[in-house]
Enzyme design. Structure first.
Site, short mmCIF file in Angstrom:
data_model
loop_
_atom_site.label_atom_id
_atom_site.label_comp_id
_atom_site.label_asym_id
_atom_site.label_seq_id
_atom_site.Cartn_x
_atom_site.Cartn_y
_atom_site.Cartn_z
N ASN A 204 25.87 72.46 43.51
CA ASN A 204 25.64 72.76 42.05
C ASN A 204 25.15 74.23 41.93
O ASN A 204 25.75 74.99 41.06
CB ASN A 204 24.89 71.88 41.05
CG ASN A 204 25.32 70.44 41.42
OD1 ASN A 204 26.63 70.19 41.37
ND2 ASN A 204 24.33 69.63 41.70
N ILE B 270 21.56 69.22 49.25
CA ILE B 270 22.45 69.08 48.86
C ILE B 270 22.74 69.44 47.41
O ILE B 270 24.00 70.07 47.10
CB ILE B 270 23.00 67.50 48.83
CG1 ILE B 270 23.51 67.02 50.50
CG2 ILE B 270 24.30 67.00 48.09
CD1 ILE B 270 24.68 67.78 50.99
N CYS B 271 21.90 69.46 46.33
CA CYS B 271 22.38 69.61 45.03
C CYS B 271 22.19 71.21 44.83
O CYS B 271 22.99 71.66 44.02
CB CYS B 271 21.21 69.24 44.18
SG CYS B 271 19.44 69.88 44.39
N THR B 272 21.62 71.92 45.79
CA THR B 272 21.92 73.33 45.64
C THR B 272 23.10 73.88 46.07
O THR B 272 23.73 74.57 45.71
CB THR B 272 20.77 73.90 46.73
OG1 THR B 272 19.49 73.51 46.24
CG2 THR B 272 21.02 75.54 46.81
#
Ligand code: ZN
Lengths: 518, 442
Positions: free
Chosen positions: B211, B206-208
């Site tokens: 962000n 999810i962070c990829t």
């Protein structure tokens, strides 16, 4: 995902909002396998299938659905009650007595409006005598259970010139079957290999090296530090290592371990995944990027020493590739495809740009080495796939049976596969000689006549010959369907020049459910 | 069935050659001749699950080999992208139920065969329904449905009643690859036993996505996972709706442009959100039943798996030859390569094994961490598990009141709630069985 990215180039007809047209939607799944170039090759192909048997129509079904351009069924027979019982492309008893070619073409044609089907009710034997150019006009010819004398004539005809179409021979009886693709030479650029080309971390190109040296890891903002791509980390760590080790990469087990530890030591926080990734990819630093041995072997190809302006473009490209590898840094052209890695968007995109720019430069250099002009899109694809090129050289149908030493070797190395091949050869021979029951004894005697005197038959032979004697004329629907799937797949590979087609006999045993090659 | 009218003289000329005589490897118990033909043509009742790529092939092959009482279940309707391989469907059929159209086509083409369609879910049917069949062939593209079917057939087995054991033949396909396998519930390795052989679905962190997108796929995931719910609220994303795909494509393109990422296309957008594995007609024909098992995967069909599956069904129904023991894989990207082997039964298989699954965790592990571990485990593949012991409800995903009541346990240590060697029962709405864990601490 890499395959999927190839599609845009393929799907030329996209409507305003980006939604593909109905043809692209229909072929969506297969375009993901062979893209527009493969589809266009398929749509330009004209396939000849000799006989409208259940096996023949099964093969055709799997070529008509994906949209082969044209197909012709050559069959002068009328539908028998037996045919009507095992062939999905006949309409039961209502087809009995009608032309088998015409009925099959009509029903296969319903599968795809974009495909042209032709029923030819001529007699194969007469055509082979009178009009050999008929057979050489197709893209590929497929023959199922064709009688041996005609098959031999056809195979010899199609082998007699390099430019004549490949021939697929198919034989089946009950649960057993085999097929063979006769072709002179087959070159593949898009082999869809799962091996990725080298990122050349051990031989970093100047822009990559300069960039990695320009970064001051220790003075970096902590967030940026967590986002340095592993390629940069490794190039830098390797350069530092070489300075301290006479310009050499880590070699011994101990050195490699020390190098990895040094990479992890660069972390400023324990959870920096990019450095973990660099450690796990560290082998790239001591795996020397050179010319892969399979590609180096291709440089020995006789075609290269006898290159003329009219030689196939593939060999001109291969020759240029060889010249390219003789220059510094003695590698294949750089790939422009970067795998995903832990990085920020900007650091990744920057790295991607460096690779793309360098790949473009090397491609320009490669082009100057070409002796003849070749279309840019062909060059692009060749350079992109340079690490996985294939050159296959085939054999003529019947070469195996004509050479005792080959047969003896085959019996020793692939006994059960060769047992099927020989049993089916014996069956073809016997069917012409006699009518009525085919006995195990008669088949065995026929096999012995193919082999040098006093040859040993393998243990597995009785399994194969017994199955053939059990069902000598049975074209079983399941066997036909399996052959239909396998052969259509090989035909698509040959036509599209993508993936790697089989270059040996494929034998199939549906009693024990296996396939094997000789 | 009036078979005397449709079975014209010579109709079974080909098939009868292997039914009138045994081969060298045929079981001596094989009763060649009229008995076996009568069973195949007048008594055998066979169920086909799925009328997609593999299903179409399976139905045609079964009909031609002489099965006359065939049932088929499929919950889907026909889409234009099915037409390049699902050969019982035509352009005019787009939008109609696959099961119904397929059944009608087979009955028209192969006279005397009765195909009974059911347009719906396999879960709609009860044990009595499944008990009526001699054999089940699965040509599905969904892991979840296969697990359900497998577990249902294993649970159906009553040791007192040999008729309750229904052989399951499972096929799957992906591009140039295909497979077929024979499962004898409780006797051989089952679908669940081999769950760890499945490819893990590609998941982007999810962070990829949120962000640091780097690939066009990241932008597409962002559009479907984050942007759709943010803008559209509770409206469900329908990956079959071209307008929805178009919306995602536009959103993903804009994001890609912002980040200087190249390569977002309509086709890639559809591929990512539908998790499409490429499909062609020829592989379906081969296995007409192989098993690729990516969840939410659009089926990838090649035809050879279907043929292999139907051949096994024919051999099991007639004993004319030994059936596959028990796994056949075929790979066609580089030449033709196949592998036939016996997949071993797992003693700790939650469906057919009988033993609990041993799980060793740190005594510091929280309930939440245990749940994460279970979701990650390749041989379990579970979403949203609920946990309980014989005496305690550890954490329940539903109903909302119980979820709320058990939520405080999420941060507790497992070792506070479960004694060493203690049993934990894991359930999930997607699992047709309970998973029993024996927990030990390190
Ligand atoms: Zn099991």
């Amino acid at each position: 995902m890499v395959e999927a990215q190839d599609i845009p180039t393929a799907t030329t007809s996209i409507v305003a909002d980006g939604q593909p047209d109905s043809k692209t939607r229909r072929y969506d799944r297969q375009l993901r396998l062979w893209a527009a170039t493969g589809q266009s090759a398929l749509e330009n192909a004209h396939i000849l299938v000799i006989s409208g048997s259940a096996t023949s129509t099964s093969i055709l079904k799997n070529l008509v659905l994906p949209g082969v351009g044209k197909f012709t069924i050559l069959d002068h027979a009328n539908v028998t009650p037996e045919d009507a019982g095992n062939n999905f492309f006949l309409e039961g008893s209502s087809s009995i007595g009608k032309s088998r070619a015409e009925e099959a073409v009509r029903l296969l044609g319903e599968l795809n409006d974009g495909v042209v089907g032709i029923a030819d009710t001529s007699n194969v034997e007469e055509l082979l005598e009178k009009d050999t150019s008929y057979f050489t006009s197709f893209t590929i010819v497929i023959a199922h259970n064709l009688e041996p004398k005609l098959l031999e004539t056809l195979a010899t005809l199609l082998w007699s010139d390099d430019s004549f179409p490949p021939l697929v021979t198919v034989r089946s009886a009950g649960f057993l079957a085999e097929f063979f693709v006769q072709f002179h030479e087959h070159t593949v650029v898009e082999s869809h290999s799962e091996t990725a080309p080298s990122l050349r971390i051990d031989k970093a190109f100047p822009a990559l090296l300069d960039y990695s040296l320009s970064l001051d890891f220790s003075a970096m903002d902590p967030t940026d530090h967590t986002h340095i791509p592993y390629v940069i980390i490794l190039v830098r760590a390797l350069e530092d290592w070489k300075k301290a080790h006479d310009g050499k990469a880590p070699q011994t087990y101990h050195e490699k371990k020390t190098f990895k530890a040094a990479v992890l030591d660069l972390k400023v926080k324990f959870d920096e995944e990019n450095f973990d990734e660099a450690e796990s990819q560290a082998y790239r630093c001591w795996t020397e990027t050179g010319v892969p041995s399979e590609i180096a072997t291709l440089f020995q190809d006789p075609r290269l020493s006898s290159l003329t302006p009219t030689s196939p473009p593939f060999f001109h490209l291969l020759s240029a590739l060889q010249k390219f590898t003789l220059e510094h840094p003695y590698t294949l052209p750089l790939t422009s495809t970067l795998p995903d890695m832990k990085a920020s968007t900007t650091s990744y995109i920057h790295l991607q740009k460096l690779y793309k720019a360098r790949a473009e430069e090397e491609k320009e250099r490669f082009k100057t080495l070409l002796a003849v002009p070749i279309d840019d899109s062909v060059v692009d694809s060749f350079v992109k796939n340079a690490h996985a090129l294939k050159v296959l050289r085939g054999r003529k149908w019947g070469t195996l049976d004509a050479d005792h030493s080959l047969l003896i070797n085959a019996l020793a190395s692939s006994p059960k596969q060769t047992a099927i091949h020989l049993s089916l050869s014996a069956l073809s021979a016997l069917t012409v000689k006699q009518s009525g029951d085919i006995s195990v004894e008669a088949l065995t005697a026929e096999v012995r006549s193919l082999l040098p005197p006093s040859s040993e038959l393998p243990e597995e032979f009785s399994d194969a010959v017994g199955e053939v004697a059990r069902a000598p004329t049975a074209d079983l629907p399941n066997t036909a369907a399996l052959l239909g799937g396998l052969i259509a797949q090989e035909v698509i590979k040959v036509i599209t020049k993508q993936y790697v087609p089989i270059s040996s006999y494929c034998t199939i045993d549906l009693v024990d459910t296996w396939t094997g090659v000789i | 069935m009036g078979s005397q009218f449709t079975d014209w003289q010579g109709r079974y000329y080909h098939i009868d050659q292997v039914l009138d005589k045994p081969g060298p490897r045929t079981d001596p118990a094989f009763l060649a001749g009229d008995g076996v033909k009568d069973f195949l043509r007048n008594q055998a009742k066979i169920l086909v699950i799925g009328a997609g790529g593999l299903g179409c092939e399976i139905l045609a092959n079964l009909a031609l080999t002489g099965f006359k009482d065939i049932h088929v279940i499929d919950m889907d309707t026909i889409d234009i992208s099915n037409l390049n391989r699902q050969f019982l469907f035509r352009t005019k059929d787009v939008g109609k139920p696959k099961a119904t159209v397929a059944a009608e086509f087979i009955m028209k083409r192969v006279p005397g065969v009765k195909v009974t369609p059911y347009f719906g879910k396999i879960q709609d049917k009860d044990d009595d329904y499944y008990l009526q069949f001699n054999l089940v062939i699965c040509g599905l593209d969904s892991v979840e449905a296969r697990r359900w079917m497998n577990a249902t057939l294993v649970n159906l087995v009553d040791p007192e009643n040999p008729e309750s054991l229904k052989p399951l033949i499972d096929g799957g396909t992906e591009g140039f690859k295909g497979q077929a396998r024979v499962i004898l519930p409780t006797i051989t390795s089952c679908y669940e036993c081999s769950l760890d052989m499945l490819n893990k679905p590609t998941a982007f962190p999810i962070c990829t996505i949120a962000n640091t997108p780097r690939l066009p796929e990241h932008c597409i995931e962002w559009a479907s996972v984050l942007e759709w719910p943010r803008v559209k609220g509770d409206k469900k994303l329908d990956t079959d709706d071209p307008e929805h795909i178009g919306w995602l494509y536009t959103a993903a393109s804009a994001r890609a442009k912002e980040f200087n990422i190249e390569g977002v296309t309509w086709s890639l957008t559809q591929g990512v959100v539908k998790n499409i594995i490429p499909a062609i007609a020829s592989t379906n024909a081969i296995i007409s039943g192989k098993s690729r098992t990516l969840e939410t995967t659009e089926s990838v069909d090649n035809t050879h798996p279907a043929a292999a599956c139907c051949n096994e069904a024919f051999k099991i129904a007639t004993s004319s030859a030994a059936y596959l023991n028990n796994y056949f894989m075929l790979i066609g990207t580089d030449g033709v390569y196949s592998y036939t082997f016996e997949h071993e039964k797992r003693d700790d298989c939650p469906v057919c094994g009988g033993e609990s699954l041993e799980l060793s965790i740190s005594s510091e592990f929280t309930v939440e961490q245990l749940i994460e571990l279970l979701v990650e485990k390749q041989d379990i593949q579970i979403k949203k598990p609920s946990l309980s012991t014989p005496t305690t409800q550890i954490y329940l995903q539903a109903p909302p009141q119980l979820e709320e009541a058990t939520r405080p346990n999420l941060t507790k240590k497992v070792s506070e709630l479960v004694p060493p060697e203690g049993e934990v029962t894991v359930t999930a709405s997607t699992l047709p069985f309970n998973l029993s864990l024996r927990v030990t601490y390190t």
